[in-house]
Design a protein around this motif. Structure first.
Motif, PDB file in Angstrom:
ATOM      1  N   THR A 192      50.750  13.036   3.568  1.00  0.00           N
ATOM      2  CA  THR A 192      51.423  12.017   4.376  1.00  0.00           C
ATOM      3  C   THR A 192      50.899  12.058   5.812  1.00  0.00           C
ATOM      4  N   ALA A 193      49.672  12.516   5.981  1.00  0.00           N
ATOM      5  CA  ALA A 193      49.105  12.733   7.311  1.00  0.00           C
ATOM      6  C   ALA A 193      48.949  11.428   8.091  1.00  0.00           C
ATOM      7  N   ILE A 194      48.978  11.577   9.402  1.00  0.00           N
ATOM      8  CA  ILE A 194      48.593  10.515  10.328  1.00  0.00           C
ATOM      9  C   ILE A 194      47.155  10.822  10.742  1.00  0.00           C
ATOM     10  N   VAL A 195      46.240   9.908  10.458  1.00  0.00           N
ATOM     11  CA  VAL A 195      44.817  10.141  10.719  1.00  0.00           C
ATOM     12  C   VAL A 195      44.335   9.177  11.788  1.00  0.00           C
ATOM     13  N   ILE A 196      43.756   9.719  12.847  1.00  0.00           N
ATOM     14  CA  ILE A 196      43.219   8.933  13.964  1.00  0.00           C
ATOM     15  C   ILE A 196      41.702   9.085  13.973  1.00  0.00           C
ATOM     16  N   ILE A 197      40.981   7.963  13.965  1.00  0.00           N
ATOM     17  CA  ILE A 197      39.520   7.982  13.994  1.00  0.00           C
ATOM     18  C   ILE A 197      39.041   7.232  15.231  1.00  0.00           C
ATOM     19  N   HIS A 198      38.035   7.787  15.883  1.00  0.00           N
ATOM     20  CA  HIS A 198      37.519   7.138  17.093  1.00  0.00           C
ATOM     21  C   HIS A 198      36.019   7.382  17.227  1.00  0.00           C
ATOM     22  N   TRP A 199      35.278   6.291  17.447  1.00  0.00           N
ATOM     23  CA  TRP A 199      33.865   6.359  17.844  1.00  0.00           C
ATOM     24  C   TRP A 199      33.706   5.514  19.107  1.00  0.00           C
ATOM     25  N   TYR A 200      32.982   6.028  20.086  1.00  0.00           N
ATOM     26  CA  TYR A 200      32.694   5.189  21.257  1.00  0.00           C
ATOM     27  C   TYR A 200      31.720   5.863  22.219  1.00  0.00           C
ATOM     28  N   ALA A 201      32.196   6.897  22.943  1.00  0.00           N
ATOM     29  CA  ALA A 201      31.389   7.458  24.026  1.00  0.00           C
ATOM     30  C   ALA A 201      30.062   8.022  23.529  1.00  0.00           C
ATOM     31  N   HIS A 202      30.063   8.684  22.367  1.00  0.00           N
ATOM     32  CA  HIS A 202      28.818   9.260  21.845  1.00  0.00           C
ATOM     33  C   HIS A 202      27.958   8.193  21.175  1.00  0.00           C
ATOM     34  N   ILE A 203      28.604   7.144  20.672  1.00  0.00           N
ATOM     35  CA  ILE A 203      27.850   5.996  20.163  1.00  0.00           C
ATOM     36  C   ILE A 203      27.123   5.317  21.315  1.00  0.00           C
ATOM     37  N   ALA A 204      27.783   5.236  22.473  1.00  0.00           N
ATOM     38  CA  ALA A 204      27.171   4.620  23.651  1.00  0.00           C
ATOM     39  C   ALA A 204      25.918   5.359  24.089  1.00  0.00           C
TER      40      ALA A 204
END
Length: 510
Positions: A389-401
């Protein structure tokens, strides 16, 4: 899993811009045509550019939309006849405690129209910036295309006491090939996400042991000067907003609680998604039911693991959330220097368990780091067990930049998407969040962050289209513009707003 929610939430804006960018990549080939700039005066010049309120007659009341006409002129005081520059507009009081972002329409002829809502009464300043020039975007896109990356990571190869280090990029380029005379294709070792490193002269490609970051840039001409010319204020216009018939504060109050709002609507809302008034954040998408409170956050997250996968900004969320929950002392981390390692905080008595994990390479971490500390988003998702029942947060941005064009980034998202589908099949109660990009106006960060943020949003929206009814999008752009964010790591107030939005979506009725 195809989304049923194709309509947008109606807001007070008459001609709204969607929160999620959908068309910046339509201009990609046009930006690519800008390969060099011979004269800096060809760019827009704030001394000669014009910003004016479209209608100066009548009283400005709370709850009304303000419209501004914007005309860009170059350093010769000649009007520009092409669009493509990216602009921000926002409204704020002197203290910065009341602020809201708007949106700007590009008429593709050097003129623009800015729209921003005046939700509160008082003395305010309407601010307009050119956040990225078309010339800067053009030089950036061509640089990445030519070199295969913007800034490189490096790979360390070691064999029989011989060590070599070479540069790595998410795609092959003639520039990188000529530098080393060949490539090591490390895609398989990088969880099937493209990674090509220069071939070492005396060590086998099989002996890749470490990675790190490389800060060098290989600019020619005036490229650095043009890329540094960003987030420059065009004008600040002083205005007085008077109360409306509804009082000092007048805005469309949402009725639907955030925790029952269909996830797909978080991808299809219109700007602005929220604003500050006297330091209090008002969500325009849905109604908040949970205030910032350690007790309420603990009740919401009890027996629900929170898993964040991303960069140092999600790690920052991790530490802030651990502090609010009161479990900061149980954080298991050996060093703050080598920060790109798995970290966890827990209190089993209270049923609290949160963790942070870095996303896949290219990832610009501490030089000389063990490559095994970096795993793909997909690999990390595949390790979440059934019936979670986890809450999963995914983020891509600064390293993609730092590394990737939209094609390379698309590969990251596609790789993760299949793992999201697999996880939802075995754990349908997992709740997914995508943390969106934020404004970075730090002058020495010579990248067109607005353009990058927009293509990140568009790729996410396109690749995850049939999953948006299972994934909540957390918009970061509006409030980071409105609060005039500077650094890659937002201040704690912006983090608190973002985390509170997440909690309000995640906190289900029990």
């Amino acid at each position: 899993m195809h989304s049923k929610y194709k309509t947008t939430i109606k807001t007070a804006l008459k001609s709204p811009r969607a929160t999620i960018s959908r068309n910046i990549l339509d201009r990609y080939l046009e930006y690519r045509q800008i390969k060099r700039v011979n004269n800096f005066k060809e760019l827009y010049d704030p001394r000669f550019s014009v910003v004016e309120l479209a209608s100066k007659s009548g009283t400005l009341k709370a709850g009304s939309q303000l419209t501004f006409k914007i005309s860009l002129h170059n350093g010769y005081n000649q009007p520009l006849h092409q669009g493509g520059d990216l602009l921000n507009i926002w409204l704020r009081n002197a203290e910065g405690t009341s602020t809201v972002a708007g949106h700007v329409v590009d008429h593709m002829n050097g003129s623009y129209t800015g729209h921003v809502m005046a939700f509160w009464a008082g003395n305010v300043t309407a601010k307009v910036t050119v956040t990225n020039t078309k010339e800067g975007i053009g030089l950036y896109t061509n640089y990445v295309h030519e070199h295969g990356s913007y800034k490189f990571i490096n790979a360390t190869f070691s064999e029989n006491k011989t060590t070599e280090m070479t540069l790595c990029a998410p795609k092959m380029s003639t520039w990188l090939y000529q530098r080393y005379g060949g490539f090591c294709n490390l895609t398989k070792e990088n969880y099937n996400i493209s990674l090509f490193c220069g071939k070492p002269k005396s060590v086998s490609c099989r002996n890749w042991v470490k990675y790190g970051w490389n800060g060098a840039l290989y600019f020619t001409g005036n490229t650095e000067k043009i890329l540094s010319y960003r987030d420059v204020l065009l004008k600040g216009i002083q205005l007085t907003i008077v109360p409306s018939s509804n009082g000092d504060l007048d805005y469309p109050v949402p009725k639907t609680p955030c925790n029952v709002l269909p996830s797909a609507l978080t991808w299809n809302t219109t700007k602005p998604s929220g604003f500050l008034n006297n330091g209090k954040h008002h969500n325009l998408i849905c109604r908040k039911t949970v205030d910032l409170s350690g007790e309420k956050y603990r009740a919401c997250l009890k027996n629900r693991q929170v898993i964040s996968i991303g960069d140092s900004t999600t790690r920052q969320w991790f530490f802030r959330l651990a502090t609010i929950l009161g479990i900061k002392q149980s954080i298991k981390i050996k060093s703050n220097v080598v920060w790109q390692k798995f970290v966890r905080a827990f209190n089993y008595t209270l049923g609290l368990d949160i963790e942070w994990q870095p996303h896949e390479l290219p990832f610009h971490g501490t030089p000389g780091s063990d490559r095994k500390t970096i795993q793909s988003v997909a690999n990390r998702l595949d390790r979440i067990p059934s019936k979670s029942t986890a809450i999963v947060i995914i983020h891509w941005y600064a390293h993609i930049a730092r590394c990737c064009d939209h094609l390379a980034f698309r590969e990251h998202v596609r790789n993760a998407k299949m793992a999201i589908i697999r996880l939802l099949k075995r754990s349908p109660d997992v709740q997914f969040f995508i943390k969106g990009p934020h404004l970075i106006s730090y002058k020495k960060a010579i990248k067109p962050y607005a353009f990058i943020g927009m293509f990140v949003e568009q790729v996410l929206r396109e690749e995850l289209d049939n999953l948006i009814d299972r994934i909540i999008y957390l918009d970061q752009w509006d409030m980071s513009v409105a609060t005039e964010n500077i650094n890659i790591h937002p201040n704690v107030n912006l983090d608190d707003i973002s985390l509170n939005n997440l909690i309000n979506f995640a906190c289900k009725k029990r």
